[in-house]
Every structure is written in C-alpha cells, then in structure tokens.
Scaffold this active site. Sequence first.
Site, PDB file in Angstrom:
ATOM      1  N   ASP A 123      -3.150  -0.610   4.283  1.00 40.89           N
ATOM      2  CA  ASP A 123      -3.274  -0.660   5.669  1.00 40.89           C
ATOM      3  C   ASP A 123      -3.941   0.372   6.237  1.00 40.89           C
ATOM      4  O   ASP A 123      -4.925   0.185   6.855  1.00 40.89           O
ATOM      5  CB  ASP A 123      -1.953  -0.825   6.009  1.00 40.89           C
ATOM      6  CG  ASP A 123      -0.783  -1.392   5.583  1.00 40.89           C
ATOM      7  OD1 ASP A 123      -1.125  -2.536   4.997  1.00 40.89           O
ATOM      8  OD2 ASP A 123       0.289  -1.296   5.735  1.00 40.89           O
ATOM      9  N   HIS A 126       1.368   0.771   4.052  1.00 39.94           N
ATOM     10  CA  HIS A 126       0.802   0.510   2.481  1.00 39.94           C
ATOM     11  C   HIS A 126      -0.454   1.340   2.769  1.00 39.94           C
ATOM     12  O   HIS A 126      -1.076   1.558   3.656  1.00 39.94           O
ATOM     13  CB  HIS A 126       0.554  -0.956   2.398  1.00 39.94           C
ATOM     14  CG  HIS A 126       1.719  -1.944   2.599  1.00 39.94           C
ATOM     15  ND1 HIS A 126       2.286  -2.402   3.620  1.00 39.94           N
ATOM     16  CD2 HIS A 126       2.385  -2.298   1.562  1.00 39.94           C
ATOM     17  CE1 HIS A 126       3.127  -3.164   3.511  1.00 39.94           C
ATOM     18  NE2 HIS A 126       3.362  -3.265   2.227  1.00 39.94           N
TER      19      HIS A 126
HETATM   20  C1  XUL Z   1       7.079  -8.383   2.686  1.00 43.81           C
HETATM   21  C2  XUL Z   1       7.626  -7.380   3.225  1.00 43.81           C
HETATM   22  C3  XUL Z   1       6.771  -5.923   2.939  1.00 43.81           C
HETATM   23  C4  XUL Z   1       7.439  -4.681   2.456  1.00 43.81           C
HETATM   24  C5  XUL Z   1       6.528  -3.479   2.020  1.00 43.81           C
HETATM   25  O1  XUL Z   1       8.042  -9.517   2.738  1.00 43.81           O
HETATM   26  O2  XUL Z   1       8.662  -7.000   3.636  1.00 43.81           O
HETATM   27  O3  XUL Z   1       6.075  -5.987   4.131  1.00 43.81           O
HETATM   28  O4  XUL Z   1       8.191  -4.252   3.541  1.00 43.81           O
HETATM   29  O5  XUL Z   1       5.625  -3.982   1.341  1.00 43.81           O
END
Ligand code: XUL
Length: 434
Positions: A102, A99
């Site tokens: 992150d 993300h």
């Molecule tokens: C949340 C989840 C996230 C996604 C990316 O449950 O799985 O980490 O993979 O936003």
Amino acid sequence: MHYFDCGKIQYEGPSSKNPLAFKHYDPSAVIAGKTMKAHLRFAAPYWHVMRNELSDPFGPGTAQMPWDDRSNAVENALARIDVFFEFLEKTGIDFYCWHDRDIAPELNDLAASNAALDAVVEKLKAKQKETGVQLLWGTACLFQHPRYAQGAATSPDARVYAYAAAQVKKALECTHALDGLGYTFWGGREGYATLLNTDMKRELDHLAAFLHMAVDHAKKIGFQGPFYIEPKPREPSTHQYDSDAAACLNFLREYGLMDHFKLNIETNHATLAGHTMEHELTVSANAGRLGSIDANRGDTLVGWDTDQFPTDIYLTTQVMLVVLEMGGFTTGGLNFDAKRRRESHEPIDLIHAHIGGMDAFARGLKIAHAIREDGRLGDFVKARYSSFDSDIGAQVEAGEASFESLEAYALQGGEPALASGRQEMLENLINEFI
Ligand code: XUL
Ligand code: CO
C-alpha cells in the site's frame, strides 16, 4: 496543498447538527479513569484510506484522488503520505496500519521493491516524528500478486514460499524501523480451493515453520511484537486455514506459537465465519489472546466482506463490553478496516465515514461503561452460575469431584429446578442504556 475540505474535526456534543463534528467522541473526556482517546486507540488503514479506488466486481473505481497520478512511481507514493497525514490530523486519528504494497509500489524485482519501501519508510518516519502518530501494525501483502495465487506461506512451490518470507522479513524490518506496535498476518490465500490438489498437513506445517521464522527474525532485530493473526474463513480462498478465533488458537497451541501471537479480530470476518463479533472477541479474550480489532461491519443482505463502517451502536457496545472487561487494549486498538460505498466517491466522504465510526465507538464505550457501572448484567451472570460457588459445584471447579461423587449428589438431590435464563429481560436491560 489541502485535499479534505474541512478543518480539524471538533467535538460539539450530541445536539450539534454539524455533519463535520463529533457528537460523542470527545477525545479528552475521561471514562473509567482513562480518556476516550486512550480507550479507543483509533487507527486508519492505509489501504482503504489512500489506495482503495472503490471498484467492485462489476465496475471500476469511482474514488476521486486528485493527489494521485495512478503511477507506480516512488514520488507518487511519497506524495500520498502528505495527504494521509492531512487526513489523520483532521480526524484526530493517532494510529495507522499498512501493507508493504500500500505504502510503496511493487517494482520489477524484490530489490527494487525493497528500495522503494526504504524511501517511503524514511518519509513516514519523519511524519510520525513531526505529528506523534504511531504505527499500530504493519503487514505484508501476500495475496495480490499472481505469484501468490496458490498461497504464500502455504504455497505448494518452495520458491514462492521463499519470496513470501523475504517480503515478510522486509515488512517486519520496516515495521520495526517505524516503532510499530505489532505485526499482522492475515492469510488471504493461506488455504485451498480443492483438497484434490492439496496436502493440508504439509501446508499447515509449512505455515507454522514460516511463523516460527518470523518470531526468530523479530528476536534478531529486536522487534518486541506482538504478532497478530487475523482470522477469516473464506474470501479470497474457498477455505482459509485461519478460519476463526478457535481454529487460530488451536493452530498456535499445536505448533508452539501461543506465546508470540495474539489475535486481531474483524467484525466482518466473524460474521463470515458464522459467528457474532462478540463471540470471536470473547473466545480470544478468554484465551488471553485478544490483541487488536479491525473495526467494521458486514451487510446482513450481502454475503461477502463488504467492509462497511461500524455505525451500529449495539455492535460497538458489545465490542466495548469485551474490551473493558479485559482491562483495555495494550498494544492494539480499533483499526477501521472499512471502506466507503462506491457511491461515496469524494474525499470528504472519507472524513464523514470515520466520524461515524468514531462516534459509534464513543457511544459504545459510554454505554458499555454505564452497563458495567450499573452492575445488574454482571450480577445476573454471576448469580446464574452461583451453584458452582459452593458445595458440589465448587468441588467440580476445584478438580475435587468425580463421577462417583456427582452420582451420589444427583441420587440424593432429586430433579434440579432450573432458573430462567431471562434473555428477553436482559435484552430490555441493554436497551435501557442504548
Ligand atoms: C482482508 C483484511 C485485510 C487485513 C490485512 O479481509 O481484513 O485487510 O486486515 O491484511
Ligand atoms: Co482486516
């Protein structure tokens, strides 16, 4: 500086008692014409490996992160990258996912946050070049900041919607700058808590417009995609629009987005939706839309998204049966969207956790391949539908039957004698291989 107290993890074979060795994952071993590494395409999520402090609703984080000064400084974000690449090198994982928030801190305003991202992306680019590691997918975190409490692309507030669009624009550009193979949308807050205050139709229209703008921007910058939607029914929202694979596919069809999107299916999300992983994968693959996998598992006794490491051989076998059946991954892979338990707080636990997931998938791959080679399972299913191969059944499949022709057939055919489904026999067959 090294933070993981081990060398590069080696394959030592099933009889090894070394906890810091692979027993089944032999990256260069060839199965069905491809190396295990090429089949499995393991990826590590930056959020769990580098940023998850292992807190829970009842207590703070326990994870030891001696490399991290817990500040919002860009220098701290840059320092984490070296640790992450040490982790990738030691586990032999070639792909990763992130993300935006992150990898780089969210600072006082959007411009400052974007500048922090640029600095981090520059270093990630250099590290990728040095190691050959690839970005499996990037994504924007549109669920953590309080501005997104009522949604991002489904927010009732157009100013929040615009902020989310700006964030995705930047995250997409960063993904492209890193030659990312895909871009994921997980709509954590794209849903609602109560319909009393929600115009569902308008929110879904807005979400579709948002995704169309993402497609347009990708074209503009030359990002080839695919985009992924990651279904999940709830948590954090009470009701999330992307609740399961079928709901996502319907949404994509309704809004003319099918050509640009595939699905990223996560085990723990499948079970929260009241489905098995196998079901969600099959629904996606049948539509030609299985793109990538977030490989984890839930806990049968705990009703939330526990994001545990996938160690269940039945599960990994089922996953690999579907993946092999569709001819393998193209842009996608197996991203361990999994975190250690709060009790496993040492850096080396990250290595143990990933060894376990990788070995479980290596076994799943070997077993699934053996089941397919054996052929009895496939033959059984084929034979079960054989009445559709000729005669009236073939006419149905060819679109040549009508209620009249079926009625005439039923009138002369009498009561059909059903064959057994043999579920138990087939379960025993699977166990022969496990
Ligand atoms: C949340 C989840 C996230 C996604 C990316 O449950 O799985 O980490 O993979 O936003
Ligand atoms: Co996920």
